[in-house]
Design a protein around this motif. Structure first.
Motif, PDB file in Angstrom:
ATOM      1  N   PHE A 278       0.841  -1.196   0.000  1.00 30.60           N
ATOM      2  CA  PHE A 278       0.000   0.000   0.000  1.00 30.60           C
ATOM      3  C   PHE A 278       0.880   1.252   0.000  1.00 30.60           C
ATOM      4  N   SER A 279       0.552   2.192  -0.857  1.00 33.26           N
ATOM      5  CA  SER A 279       1.434   3.359  -1.085  1.00 33.26           C
ATOM      6  C   SER A 279       1.575   4.258   0.133  1.00 33.26           C
ATOM      7  N   ASP A 280       0.566   4.293   1.000  1.00 39.00           N
ATOM      8  CA  ASP A 280       0.618   5.195   2.145  1.00 39.00           C
ATOM      9  C   ASP A 280       1.135   4.535   3.418  1.00 39.00           C
ATOM     10  N   TYR A 281       1.704   3.346   3.291  1.00 38.35           N
ATOM     11  CA  TYR A 281       2.327   2.731   4.461  1.00 38.35           C
ATOM     12  C   TYR A 281       3.842   2.739   4.273  1.00 38.35           C
ATOM     13  N   GLY A 282       4.547   3.312   5.242  1.00 37.17           N
ATOM     14  CA  GLY A 282       5.971   3.582   5.090  1.00 37.17           C
ATOM     15  C   GLY A 282       6.875   2.408   5.412  1.00 37.17           C
ATOM     16  N   ARG A 283       8.143   2.735   5.582  1.00 39.56           N
ATOM     17  CA  ARG A 283       9.169   1.751   5.905  1.00 39.56           C
ATOM     18  C   ARG A 283       9.997   2.259   7.086  1.00 39.56           C
ATOM     19  N   ILE A 284      10.634   1.335   7.788  1.00 40.97           N
ATOM     20  CA  ILE A 284      11.574   1.702   8.836  1.00 40.97           C
ATOM     21  C   ILE A 284      12.796   2.328   8.169  1.00 40.97           C
ATOM     22  N   ILE A 285      13.376   3.305   8.806  1.00 40.56           N
ATOM     23  CA  ILE A 285      14.404   4.125   8.169  1.00 40.56           C
ATOM     24  C   ILE A 285      15.620   3.327   7.718  1.00 40.56           C
TER      25      ILE A 285
END
Length: 488
Positions: A278-285
């Motif tokens: 899903f495009s609006d779920y991010g990632r850990i840095i």
């Protein structure tokens, strides 16, 4: 001479020219900063996508919109903020000029964070520019692509007055060896202590925007469905990498399963059945933080999620249930998409639990009972308090944003940033006349002089309440008459 030392020296030399003091200069720099955000919006959103997998619209919503609001407010209020601020006088100083004059501090160091690298770096910069300071800007090296875009500020702002220093820990350490007039740091408390220690060597004041474990109490009598909807949003924005995200939930055991199910429904609604795509779920840095967060799960019971992919630094929205105070996940700020639920037996136990820990950056409470909310405000301490929602207090520019105790020192946003990064200079201008009025303070100190000193010094007069200066002059004449009449 190191590069960092040279940059700081150039910024101080530029400040000492006085060119940042005129309001026209400050306003033009603020307009240029706004132009940077507008013209470089594509580069900014692309960089945030590469660093944190933020969507274009998400970056605009959570990074750029608030920054635009800060700039607009500063431009509209600059003259008012920088003007002398009259204060109440006593009868003895009724005819004097008494006011507070905001003045620039000098050279400010802003050390930004990586979770919202544009917003938390450039929002303090707005107030620093408005206050007339020179600023050395140190973006986080963890967001490599965003830091690179930040270097483009040199094309928009006075490059000597507002230099950008990129690099990692060695560059930051070298900067901290230099003398600044204020240091503004956003990050974790461990580094915050190092910043404060370095600042102490020069007696430099600091603003530390830190974080900690922000509790979220859910009262069993509230609308649990709405509460969980708002908590789910607040927790998983930016993949949980938000300093004011709800760190853990406190609720009674009787509603724990209901809370879990409502959050499960919201995760599916917000991020679909497959948040990873899903495009609006991010990632850990980065992988270091990925491993740190995964290790926090420990032996806790995973009620939702737990899925992960180290190669992509992906951790799905996760809820942990029946978490104890001794659990690993409760020993440090999570800063990731894990949401522990700690069962407590009612409000009293929740308050006790909160007060036994370090003071958080924000305390969240969900309740339909105003008495519950008022008790939490009265019987706990936190940087901010928000009832029946999450995060949105950050959007109110007139509210001071900052921590207390372990969660931070100082505050900012809007006028609060301007004041934080200004010297509020006390000014009193007296005439070399009416010397008789001063007779009471000169020796010998008699009982009669003390009596009239009490009257003239303790009576506060707010001149702004008087419609005409003539009335203020009459008061001054009256004070002089009384002194001459009784102290001759």
């Amino acid at each position: 001479m190191s590069r960092e030392q040279l940059v700081v020296q150039q910024a101080r030399t530029a400040f000492l020219t006085g060119r940042s003091k005129p309001l026209d200069f400050r306003a033009q720099q603020l307009k240029n900063l706004k132009r940077f955000v507008t013209e470089r919006q594509k580069e900014i959103t692309d960089a945030l996508k590469m660093d944190l997998n933020k969507s274009e619209n998400g970056s605009k919503l959570y990074e750029l919109l608030s920054l635009e609001g800060e700039v607009n407010l500063a431009l509209s209020k600059l003259s008012e903020w920088a003007s002398p601020r009259p204060v109440a006088k006593n009868l003895l100083t009724i005819s004097d000029e008494v006011y507070i004059q905001p003045q620039p501090l000098g050279v400010v160091l802003i050390i930004g964070a990586w979770n919202y690298p544009i917003a938390v770096t450039l929002q303090p910069l707005v107030g620093a520019i408005a206050a007339g300071n020179a600023v050395v800007i140190k973006p986080s090296e963890i967001c490599v692509h965003t830091a690179k875009v930040m270097e483009l500020l040199a094309l928009y702002l006075d490059p000597e007055m507002y230099p950008v220093v990129t690099g990692g820990v060695p560059e930051t350490q070298e900067l901290l060896k230099q003398r600044f007039d204020h240091i503004f740091y956003t990050g974790n408390s461990s580094v915050g202590k190092l910043v404060m220690e370095a600042a102490a060597r020069h007696l430099t004041p600091v603003t530390l925007e830190l974080g900690g474990k922000s509790p979220c109490y859910i009262d069993k009598d509230c609308d649990i469905k709405i509460a969980c909807r708002r908590i789910t949003w607040g927790k998983y924005v930016n993949c949980g990498q938000t300093c004011i995200a709800p760190d853990y939930i406190l609720c009674e055991p009787s509603i724990q399963n209901r809370v879990v199910e409502e959050i499960r429904n919201c995760i599916k609604e917000f991020y679909t059945d497959d948040p990873k795509t899903f495009s609006d779920y991010g990632r850990i840095i980065n992988q270091r933080h990925f491993k740190r967060i995964m290790a926090l799960i420990g032996d806790s019971t995973v009620a939702i999620g737990g899925d992960n992919d180290e190669s992509e630094c992906y951790i799905g929205p996760t809820v942990l249930k029946d978490v104890t105070p001794e659990s690993k996940v409760m020993q440090e700020e999570i800063f990731g998409p894990l949401l522990p639920i700690v069962p407590v037996n009612g409000l009293n136990e929740a308050i006790k639990f909160i007060n036994e820990k370090e003071k958080p950056l924000v305390l969240y409470a969900f309740s339909s009972n105003n008495k519950v909310i008022k008790r939490l405000i009265a019987e706990t301490s936190s940087g901010g308090f928000l009832a029946n929602d999450c995060l949105v207090h950050f959007t109110i520019i007139d509210l001071p944003f900052g921590g207390v105790g372990n969660s931070g020192i100082g505050h900012y946003h809007g006028k609060h940033t301007f004041d934080q990064l200004s010297h509020l200079r006390s000014c009193l201008i007296k005439k070399l006349s009416m010397e008789r009025v001063n007779q009471m303070r000169y020796p010998p100190h008699t009982r009669e002089k003390l009596r009239w000193a009490r009257i003239l010094l303790l009576k506060q007069v707010n001149i702004s309440r008087w419609r005409h200066l003539a009335q203020a002059a009459m008061l001054a004449a009256l004070a002089a008459f009384l002194v001459q009449r009784f102290l001759r």
